[in-house]
Design a protein around this motif. Structure first.
Motif, PDB file in Angstrom:
ATOM      1  N   LEU A  72       0.832  -1.213   0.000  1.00  0.00           N
ATOM      2  CA  LEU A  72       0.000   0.000   0.000  1.00  0.00           C
ATOM      3  C   LEU A  72       0.864   1.261   0.000  1.00  0.00           C
ATOM      4  N   ILE A  73       1.924   1.233   0.773  1.00  0.00           N
ATOM      5  CA  ILE A  73       2.827   2.397   0.830  1.00  0.00           C
ATOM      6  C   ILE A  73       3.445   2.658  -0.539  1.00  0.00           C
ATOM      7  N   GLU A  74       3.862   1.601  -1.239  1.00  0.00           N
ATOM      8  CA  GLU A  74       4.454   1.767  -2.576  1.00  0.00           C
ATOM      9  C   GLU A  74       3.428   2.354  -3.548  1.00  0.00           C
ATOM     10  N   ASN A  75       2.176   1.899  -3.464  1.00  0.00           N
ATOM     11  CA  ASN A  75       1.112   2.439  -4.339  1.00  0.00           C
ATOM     12  C   ASN A  75       0.867   3.924  -4.067  1.00  0.00           C
ATOM     13  N   ILE A  81      -2.709   5.311  -5.697  1.00  0.00           N
ATOM     14  CA  ILE A  81      -3.875   5.657  -4.879  1.00  0.00           C
ATOM     15  C   ILE A  81      -3.492   6.859  -4.011  1.00  0.00           C
ATOM     16  N   PRO A  82      -4.444   7.775  -3.726  1.00  0.00           N
ATOM     17  CA  PRO A  82      -4.080   8.966  -2.952  1.00  0.00           C
ATOM     18  C   PRO A  82      -3.936   8.682  -1.455  1.00  0.00           C
ATOM     19  N   ARG A  83      -4.797   7.816  -0.921  1.00  0.00           N
ATOM     20  CA  ARG A  83      -4.754   7.474   0.507  1.00  0.00           C
ATOM     21  C   ARG A  83      -5.482   6.152   0.704  1.00  0.00           C
ATOM     22  N   PRO A  87      -9.002  -1.626   8.137  1.00  0.00           N
ATOM     23  CA  PRO A  87      -9.116  -2.135   9.512  1.00  0.00           C
ATOM     24  C   PRO A  87      -8.205  -3.367   9.670  1.00  0.00           C
ATOM     25  N   ILE A  88      -7.336  -3.317  10.635  1.00  0.00           N
ATOM     26  CA  ILE A  88      -6.439  -4.463  10.881  1.00  0.00           C
ATOM     27  C   ILE A  88      -6.340  -4.681  12.394  1.00  0.00           C
ATOM     28  N   LYS A  89      -5.611  -5.735  12.740  1.00  0.00           N
ATOM     29  CA  LYS A  89      -5.402  -6.034  14.151  1.00  0.00           C
ATOM     30  C   LYS A  89      -3.926  -5.832  14.476  1.00  0.00           C
ATOM     31  N   LEU A  90      -3.649  -4.959  15.456  1.00  0.00           N
ATOM     32  CA  LEU A  90      -2.277  -4.714  15.907  1.00  0.00           C
ATOM     33  C   LEU A  90      -2.222  -4.938  17.409  1.00  0.00           C
ATOM     34  N   ALA A  91      -1.278  -5.787  17.822  1.00  0.00           N
ATOM     35  CA  ALA A  91      -1.093  -6.085  19.259  1.00  0.00           C
ATOM     36  C   ALA A  91      -2.415  -6.486  19.909  1.00  0.00           C
ATOM     37  N   ASN A  92      -3.126  -7.389  19.206  1.00  0.00           N
ATOM     38  CA  ASN A  92      -4.397  -7.926  19.698  1.00  0.00           C
ATOM     39  C   ASN A  92      -5.478  -6.853  19.904  1.00  0.00           C
ATOM     40  N   LYS A  93      -5.338  -5.753  19.154  1.00  0.00           N
ATOM     41  CA  LYS A  93      -6.320  -4.676  19.260  1.00  0.00           C
ATOM     42  C   LYS A  93      -6.744  -4.279  17.854  1.00  0.00           C
ATOM     43  N   ARG A  94      -8.062  -4.152  17.656  1.00  0.00           N
ATOM     44  CA  ARG A  94      -8.553  -3.778  16.331  1.00  0.00           C
ATOM     45  C   ARG A  94      -8.382  -2.274  16.147  1.00  0.00           C
ATOM     46  N   VAL A  95      -7.760  -1.929  15.013  1.00  0.00           N
ATOM     47  CA  VAL A  95      -7.471  -0.508  14.747  1.00  0.00           C
ATOM     48  C   VAL A  95      -7.826  -0.174  13.297  1.00  0.00           C
ATOM     49  N   TYR A  96      -7.947   1.143  13.040  1.00  0.00           N
ATOM     50  CA  TYR A  96      -8.016   1.663  11.662  1.00  0.00           C
ATOM     51  C   TYR A  96      -6.632   2.199  11.317  1.00  0.00           C
ATOM     52  N   LEU A  97      -6.066   1.670  10.232  1.00  0.00           N
ATOM     53  CA  LEU A  97      -4.745   2.132   9.781  1.00  0.00           C
ATOM     54  C   LEU A  97      -4.957   3.062   8.581  1.00  0.00           C
ATOM     55  N   LYS A  98      -4.403   4.281   8.680  1.00  0.00           N
ATOM     56  CA  LYS A  98      -4.568   5.284   7.617  1.00  0.00           C
ATOM     57  C   LYS A  98      -3.205   5.595   7.008  1.00  0.00           C
ATOM     58  N   LEU A  99      -3.141   5.515   5.682  1.00  0.00           N
ATOM     59  CA  LEU A  99      -1.900   5.801   4.945  1.00  0.00           C
ATOM     60  C   LEU A  99      -2.161   6.958   3.983  1.00  0.00           C
ATOM     61  N   SER A 100      -1.262   7.932   3.952  1.00  0.00           N
ATOM     62  CA  SER A 100      -1.429   9.080   3.043  1.00  0.00           C
ATOM     63  C   SER A 100      -0.084   9.727   2.760  1.00  0.00           C
ATOM     64  N   LEU A 101      -0.043  10.499   1.670  1.00  0.00           N
ATOM     65  CA  LEU A 101       1.190  11.168   1.244  1.00  0.00           C
ATOM     66  C   LEU A 101       0.984  12.680   1.325  1.00  0.00           C
ATOM     67  N   HIS A 102       1.908  13.376   1.990  1.00  0.00           N
ATOM     68  CA  HIS A 102       1.838  14.827   2.123  1.00  0.00           C
ATOM     69  C   HIS A 102       3.234  15.418   1.960  1.00  0.00           C
ATOM     70  N   ASP A 103       3.424  16.201   0.899  1.00  0.00           N
ATOM     71  CA  ASP A 103       4.711  16.898   0.692  1.00  0.00           C
ATOM     72  C   ASP A 103       5.908  15.953   0.812  1.00  0.00           C
ATOM     73  N   GLN A 105       6.154  13.177   2.168  1.00  0.00           N
ATOM     74  CA  GLN A 105       6.229  12.472   3.453  1.00  0.00           C
ATOM     75  C   GLN A 105       5.041  11.520   3.541  1.00  0.00           C
ATOM     76  N   ILE A 106       5.317  10.301   3.991  1.00  0.00           N
ATOM     77  CA  ILE A 106       4.273   9.282   4.086  1.00  0.00           C
ATOM     78  C   ILE A 106       3.830   9.171   5.541  1.00  0.00           C
ATOM     79  N   PHE A 107       2.533   9.445   5.748  1.00  0.00           N
ATOM     80  CA  PHE A 107       1.960   9.390   7.092  1.00  0.00           C
ATOM     81  C   PHE A 107       1.322   8.016   7.297  1.00  0.00           C
ATOM     82  N   ILE A 108       1.698   7.351   8.411  1.00  0.00           N
ATOM     83  CA  ILE A 108       1.058   6.098   8.829  1.00  0.00           C
ATOM     84  C   ILE A 108       0.452   6.364  10.207  1.00  0.00           C
ATOM     85  N   GLU A 109      -0.887   6.390  10.263  1.00  0.00           N
ATOM     86  CA  GLU A 109      -1.581   6.653  11.527  1.00  0.00           C
ATOM     87  C   GLU A 109      -2.514   5.489  11.837  1.00  0.00           C
TER      88      GLU A 109
END
Length: 726
Positions: A72-75, A81-83, A87-103, A105-109
């Protein structure tokens, strides 16, 4: 945001607590990381993370999702894709992972997922809410959003051109209205906070007080504004805390690509809103915004249609009316309504007409003088004119704001629209600097009454005024041209009358003189003349009367046709020229005058016009040759350039070179004519008649050697062959 430099030489930024963030450069090296993300990595020192590649640390954080996230980061990096939100599971916790490109810089939240899915019931309810939202009904939008969020307050605030923020709608859980129709002063939404709200579809803060998470970076002046973890601006954070707000959501509203305002949701307790719910709210607001934009465009189309009708009607009346002011007086109501004014005044060279809420006549004179003294602009507008300038005028002004339009370069046509006061409560915010004194409040909130301020003039209204200004300018120019043309016509008519007078007095002189001489001769000699001679004299007298009649008819025809060309027919010239010469010879005492005729071609013209032309020229040739012992006149014609050219040449006194350029002007004569009788009208008449025939005249002359006159007559069509025979 507060930025500090920690002891390890890295920059730290305080961000919100509810999520995690990692920022990469385009080489996928970590250039920034949050405290929560470090805890996921179980790394004690920040220096072990910054500048490291995601490839080495990614598995520690993302586990089995690492390869998927890399793809996804390479795309995103390659702009495929713009962003992306997954929904994935990290450390046994369900999270929303957001990927985006700004200036670059690649933001992973990522943030915690509170709801696994949205129920069908909620979706159906949401669809129903979307359907119920009507254009330009922000109250329903607030209600629909609050059905999803269940917050204490939801309201829409519009940021006006003046910098004030106006609450246009509100929905509350307790049914009470706290902010509706309230205004915030310019200090509430300073320009520097615009990017925070306008660059994202929403801003979320589950707990305004919980902004203690650290974000670490080795970059100077690092900008995190694109991240949802950036705290609410300090001014608003303190203001909301003073109002007892803990949790807040801000949805940006853009109209036609411009930041228009915010939908704000407040709650008195910490409240987590799942990302899905926030997205549903965003979708609802975008749907409402789209409807509102359509409403504005439809309203604009309808308004433009009214404007076009008004413009057409105004243009018609401007054409019909003798003055611009007369037409404007007929349309005062529509001109006032088109800019949503409460009053309208016309000022024209001191005359004043009023409609609606307006100042007194004396006040209007003062207002016009004041504005003219303070600006040279054609368009002036001030929505708090009374508040700013009331002391300069006698008596209380009955309006709060005005718009002033000066039409044309002169100050004699002025249009002024007036708006009454738009009263409202205003909240003023003042942020105090940090001090050591504990009792000093961080923010001072005062409430005042907004008075002497009118609603601002918007772009649609201003565009109407500018269009009106253009219409009036065109009309004024048109009327000035009409006036100029009328003046020119009056001058031309006077000149025409003068020329007719001169034509009659000048061209009738010769045939009248011939008639007089003939009658005198007959009276004295009729007893000694034989029948043949007597008949000849009678024929001459009849010819003279016919010439007089033809000249009068021609003059009348000229006056009726004005600028039109004369009717033409092919006229044979041999007999006519000989007759004109014989008649002219009787008037002057030069018995030895000789005439030589060359080829005398026919001419396409009008007979009486030709008589006037050649009678004037031949008479001049004889008159200005009386002092010459052997006076000669040469008349010839030839074809040249599709025209018949006639040459009339004499050996008289000639015309001085310096007089040749003025010789066709009325009353202009050569400086060498001395006591030779004449008025200076003949050549002017000849030139005028030649132009009516579509021809031209040229004169060449030399002192004491004579004058050559060239006459050029257009050929309408081929002459009958019989006319060209010798």
């Amino acid at each position: 945001m507060r930025v500090d430099l920690n002891i390890s030489g890295q920059n730290t930024i305080n961000i919100q607590q509810f999520g995690s963030i990692i920022i990469l450069d385009l080489n996928l090296h970590i250039i920034g990381i949050s405290e929560n993300a470090l805890e996921e990595l179980k790394i004690d020192h920040i220096d072990h993370v910054l500048d490291c590649s995601l490839e080495s640390l990614g598995p520690t954080i993302f586990g089995k999702n690492t390869n998927k996230i890399h793809r996804l980061i390479e795309n995103i990096k390659d702009h495929v894709i713009p962003r992306q939100i997954i929904p994935i599971k990290l450390a046994n916790k369900r999270v929303y992972l957001k990927l985006s490109l700004h200036d670059d810089q690649i933001f992973i939240e990522w943030e915690e997922q509170f709801k696994k899915y949205t129920s069908a019931k909620k979706i159906n309810e949401f669809s129903f809410l979307l359907d119920t939202i009507q254009p330009n009904n922000w109250h329903l939008v607030c209600h629909a959003i609050n059905r999803i969020l269940h917050f204490d307050h939801v309201f829409v605030v519009q940021i006006e051109e003046t910098g004030y923020s106006h609450v246009v709608a509100e929905d509350t859980l307790d049914g009470q209205q706290y902010y509706k129709d309230m205004e915030f002063s310019k200090s509430f939404m300073p320009k520097e906070v615009f990017p925070f709200y306008s660059m994202c579809s929403y801003r979320y803060s589950p707990n305004l007080k919980n902004n203690n998470q650290k974000f670490y970076t080795n970059k100077q002046d690092f900008i995190l504004l694109e991240s949802q973890l950036v705290p609410v601006p300090e001014l608003h954070q303190i203001f909301l805390s003073e109002k007892g707000v803990v949790s807040a959501l801000f949805f940006s509203i853009h109209i036609d690509g411009n930041f228009w305002g915010l939908l704000v949701a407040h709650h008195g307790k910490e409240k987590n809103i799942d990302l899905q719910q926030r997205k549903l709210c965003t979708f609802a607001i975008q749907n409402a915004t789209s409807k509102y934009e359509s409403y504005l465009k439809q309203n604009l189309l309808e308004r433009n249609e009214i404007l076009r009708t008004a413009e057409v009607d105004l243009k018609i009346d401007l054409l019909k009316s003798k003055s611009v002011n007369c037409a404007l007086m007929k349309h005062m109501d529509i001109i006032m309504d088109m800019v949503d004014a409460d009053g309208f005044a016309l000022f024209n060279q001191g005359d004043v007409c009023f409609n609606g809420i307006c100042p007194t006549k004396a006040q209007l004179y003062e207002i016009v003088a004041f504005i003219q003294a303070h600006t040279e602009k054609s368009l002036f507008k001030d929505n708090n004119f009374r508040e700013t300038h009331a002391k300069k005028f006698k008596g209380r002004l009955p309006f709060a704001g005005l718009m002033y339009l000066k039409v044309g370069l002169l100050n004699d046509q002025i249009l002024i629209w007036f708006r009454k006061e738009s009263a409202s409560k205003v909240l003023n915010l003042q942020l105090n600097p940090l001090t050591s004194e504990q009792n000093t409040p961080r923010i001072v909130i005062t409430e005042s009454r907004n008075k002497d301020i009118a609603k601002s003039w918007n772009d649609i209204e201003i565009n109407f005024v500018l269009t009106l200004n253009q219409i009036l300018k065109e009309s004024i120019v048109s009327k000035l041209k009409e006036k100029q043309q009328w003046n020119e016509q009056v001058v031309a008519s006077n000149n025409e009358l003068e020329m007719l007078t001169f034509t009659l007095s000048h061209d009738l002189k010769n045939p009248l003189s011939i008639l007089k001489i003939g009658l005198q001769f007959l009276q004295n000699s009729k007893d000694v003349l034989n029948a043949v001679a007597l008949q000849k004299w009678y024929s001459n007298l009849i010819a003279s009367t016919e010439s007089i009649e033809e000249i009068i008819n021609n003059v009348v025809s000229l006056s009726q046709q004005k600028g039109n060309s004369l009717s033409k027919e092919p006229i044979p010239m041999a007999y006519n020229l000989q007759q004109i010469f014989n008649d002219s010879s009787l008037l002057y005492e030069n018995k030895s005058y000789e005439v030589e005729y060359g080829k005398l071609l026919p001419i396409w013209a009008e007979k009486s016009a030709l008589y006037q032309i050649f009678s004037n020229l031949i008479s001049n040739a004889i008159k200005y040759s009386t002092h010459v012992t052997t006076a000669t006149l040469y008349i010839n014609s030839y074809f040249e350039g599709g025209q018949v050219c006639y040459l009339i040449q004499d050996n008289g006194i000639g015309i001085p070179k310096e007089n040749l350029t003025q010789i066709f002007e009325i009353f202009k004569r050569g400086s060498n004519v001395k006591d030779i009788e004449g008025t200076g009208v003949g050549l002017s008449l000849v030139k005028r008649i030649m132009e009516r025939l579509g021809g031209s005249i040229k004169i060449e002359s030399e002192i004491n050697k004579g004058t050559s006159v060239y006459l050029y007559f257009p050929i309408v069509e081929d002459f009958p062959p019989s006319m060209l025979a010798d």
